[in-house]
Structure formats: C-alpha cells, structure tokens
Design a protein around this motif. Structure first.
Motif, PDB file in Angstrom:
ATOM      1  N   ARG A 106      28.951  50.099  46.950  1.00 20.45           N
ATOM      2  CA  ARG A 106      30.315  50.079  46.958  1.00 20.45           C
ATOM      3  C   ARG A 106      30.250  49.762  47.930  1.00 20.45           C
ATOM      4  O   ARG A 106      29.470  50.355  49.369  1.00 20.45           O
ATOM      5  N   PHE A 107      31.412  49.218  48.655  1.00 19.54           N
ATOM      6  CA  PHE A 107      31.745  49.232  50.247  1.00 19.54           C
ATOM      7  C   PHE A 107      33.584  49.350  50.474  1.00 19.54           C
ATOM      8  O   PHE A 107      33.923  49.247  49.397  1.00 19.54           O
ATOM      9  N   LYS A 108      33.898  49.980  51.538  1.00 20.84           N
ATOM     10  CA  LYS A 108      34.936  49.897  51.372  1.00 20.84           C
ATOM     11  C   LYS A 108      35.795  49.249  52.313  1.00 20.84           C
ATOM     12  O   LYS A 108      35.265  48.330  53.563  1.00 20.84           O
ATOM     13  N   ILE A 109      37.003  48.769  51.908  1.00 18.41           N
ATOM     14  CA  ILE A 109      37.914  47.871  52.253  1.00 18.41           C
ATOM     15  C   ILE A 109      39.165  47.864  52.888  1.00 18.41           C
ATOM     16  O   ILE A 109      39.976  48.640  52.264  1.00 18.41           O
ATOM     17  N   GLU A 110      39.382  47.999  54.176  1.00 16.16           N
ATOM     18  CA  GLU A 110      40.804  48.076  54.859  1.00 16.16           C
ATOM     19  C   GLU A 110      41.828  47.232  54.939  1.00 16.16           C
ATOM     20  O   GLU A 110      42.789  48.138  55.216  1.00 16.16           O
ATOM     21  N   SER A 111      41.590  46.201  54.265  1.00 12.45           N
ATOM     22  CA  SER A 111      42.739  45.671  54.546  1.00 12.45           C
ATOM     23  C   SER A 111      43.687  44.450  53.337  1.00 12.45           C
ATOM     24  O   SER A 111      42.076  44.500  52.818  1.00 12.45           O
ATOM     25  N   ASP A 112      43.970  44.699  52.831  1.00  5.06           N
ATOM     26  CA  ASP A 112      44.547  43.241  51.717  1.00  5.06           C
ATOM     27  C   ASP A 112      44.051  42.137  51.797  1.00  5.06           C
ATOM     28  O   ASP A 112      44.430  41.260  50.879  1.00  5.06           O
ATOM     29  N   SER A 113      44.391  41.701  52.698  1.00  5.06           N
ATOM     30  CA  SER A 113      44.295  40.514  52.906  1.00  5.06           C
ATOM     31  C   SER A 113      42.529  40.620  52.628  1.00  5.06           C
ATOM     32  O   SER A 113      42.316  38.893  52.500  1.00  5.06           O
ATOM     33  N   LYS A 114      41.862  41.296  53.412  1.00  5.71           N
ATOM     34  CA  LYS A 114      40.520  40.802  52.607  1.00  5.71           C
ATOM     35  C   LYS A 114      40.218  40.616  51.367  1.00  5.71           C
ATOM     36  O   LYS A 114      39.866  39.814  50.887  1.00  5.71           O
ATOM     37  N   ILE A 115      41.405  41.663  50.533  1.00  2.00           N
ATOM     38  CA  ILE A 115      41.359  41.542  49.183  1.00  2.00           C
ATOM     39  C   ILE A 115      41.595  40.069  49.007  1.00  2.00           C
ATOM     40  O   ILE A 115      40.742  39.571  47.976  1.00  2.00           O
ATOM     41  N   LYS A 116      42.773  39.583  49.246  1.00  4.67           N
ATOM     42  CA  LYS A 116      43.045  38.232  49.267  1.00  4.67           C
ATOM     43  C   LYS A 116      42.242  37.211  49.105  1.00  4.67           C
ATOM     44  O   LYS A 116      41.874  36.463  48.352  1.00  4.67           O
ATOM     45  N   GLU A 117      41.585  37.152  50.229  1.00  3.45           N
ATOM     46  CA  GLU A 117      40.330  36.368  50.702  1.00  3.45           C
ATOM     47  C   GLU A 117      39.030  36.362  49.414  1.00  3.45           C
ATOM     48  O   GLU A 117      38.956  35.473  49.221  1.00  3.45           O
ATOM     49  N   ILE A 118      38.732  37.408  49.387  1.00  8.29           N
ATOM     50  CA  ILE A 118      37.534  37.694  48.554  1.00  8.29           C
ATOM     51  C   ILE A 118      38.285  36.736  46.829  1.00  8.29           C
ATOM     52  O   ILE A 118      37.815  36.554  45.632  1.00  8.29           O
TER      53      ILE A 118
END
Length: 191
Positions: free
Chosen positions: A8-20
């Motif tokens: 697992r990896f921490k994701i700091e931004s909501d925009s990174k989630i949207k991109e994925i």
C-alpha cells in the motif's frame, strides 16, 4: 484458502485519486468496508501469533476471516460467511479474543494490467492505494510501471493496523477518537 500479495501507498491528493480512476478499469464501484479485528494480545497479536482474525462487513455481506502472514506482504487468507456481524464477534470472544482495531473505509477496486488496485478512503487515516499482485506476471515491473505512470512516490506504507497503532501510541487525541468510534460501532452492532 487464497494467497494474497499486497502493498500500500499513501495518496495525498484527491486529484491523484481522480487520475487513477480515469486511467484504470473499474472492477467494483465504491462501497463501504468495515473491519473489526480481534486478538489475544491486541496490536501485538500478529507479531506474536502470525495471524489476525477479523469480522468484515462489505456491502451487505459479513465474513469471519483469518489472515496468516507467510512473509512481508504475502498472506494466506480464509473466510466463512456469517448472517450477523455479532456472530463473528461472539465466536472470537468465546475463545478469548478482544477487539483492538476498527477500520472503516470506502473502497473501490480498479484494474491496471494484471494488478488489482484498491482505492481506500480510510476513516481517520486518509487516502491510500493497496495493490494486489498475486495473479500478476512480472509483478515488480508492473508495480513499478503503475507507480511511475501515476507519479506515486515509491514509499511503501505499513499495514493499516500498524499505522493505527503508531498513531494511537503517539497522539492522545487520536487515541480517544479511535476508541470512541470503535466502542460506538461495537455497541451499535451488538444491539
């Protein structure tokens, strides 16, 4: 029984989630997953005995699950379906286990090549991705490709339980909030 390999990896931004989300294939839409982990030695149970037991509610299905650690990031997992969450708590309590970890998350499952990508919004901890790679060919290459493609820092995170343990031990306010939420959940479910 099923072998599970995960990191697992921490994701700091909501925009990174949207991109994925935009660049991967959806396997399962976002749903709530609740885990209550019980053990004989609290957070030390995994290190002492090599396994964890939990009751999991995902959508409208409830399971009693055991995960035995084979080595770092690799688990042997087995589960049985239950009718009620309280059945699992009662069963594990009967053999002397006590609840020590409560994880509430919104989880969606995506696919990138042969990798399963779990996007988790973990209550009290934030956003993470968990990558399962038991069916992947050239798993290390695919994981690295995924991390590079989405420009994710290759800083692997601990298990959620270890992250909770660390925060509980170092932040009294976090500990109080965590204990309040777990107690509320257990009492609500046992009624």
């Amino acid at each position: 029984m099923e072998i599970e390999k995960e990191i697992r990896f921490k994701i700091e931004s909501d925009s990174k989630i949207k991109e994925i989300e935009l660049e991967t294939e959806e396997i399962q839409e976002k749903s709530e997953t609740i885990d209550l982990v019980l053990g004989w030695k609290g957070f030390e149970s995994l290190d002492k005995y090599g396994f964890i037991c939990r009751v999991r509610k995902k959508n409208d299905e409830i399971y009693l699950e055991c995960k035995k650690k084979i080595k770092d990031n690799i688990w042997n997992e087995s589960k049985i379906k239950l009718k009620e969450f309280s059945e699992g708590i009662n069963f594990l309590s009967l053999i002397g286990m006590k609840p020590y970890l409560y994880i509430n998350r919104k989880r969606q499952i995506r696919k990138f090549k042969d990798l399963k990508i779990y996007i988790d919004e973990v209550d009290m901890l934030g956003n993470f991705i968990e990558i399962e790679f038991q069916k992947a060919q050239n798993e290390k290459d695919q994981i690295q490709e995924f991390l590079s493609y989405f420009n994710i820092k290759n800083i692997e995170q601990k298990l959620y339980g270890d992250i909770f343990k660390e925060k509980i031990e170092t932040d009294i306010n976090f500990k109080k909030e965590f204990e309040k939420k777990m107690k509320y959940f257990i009492n609500k479910d046992m009624l």
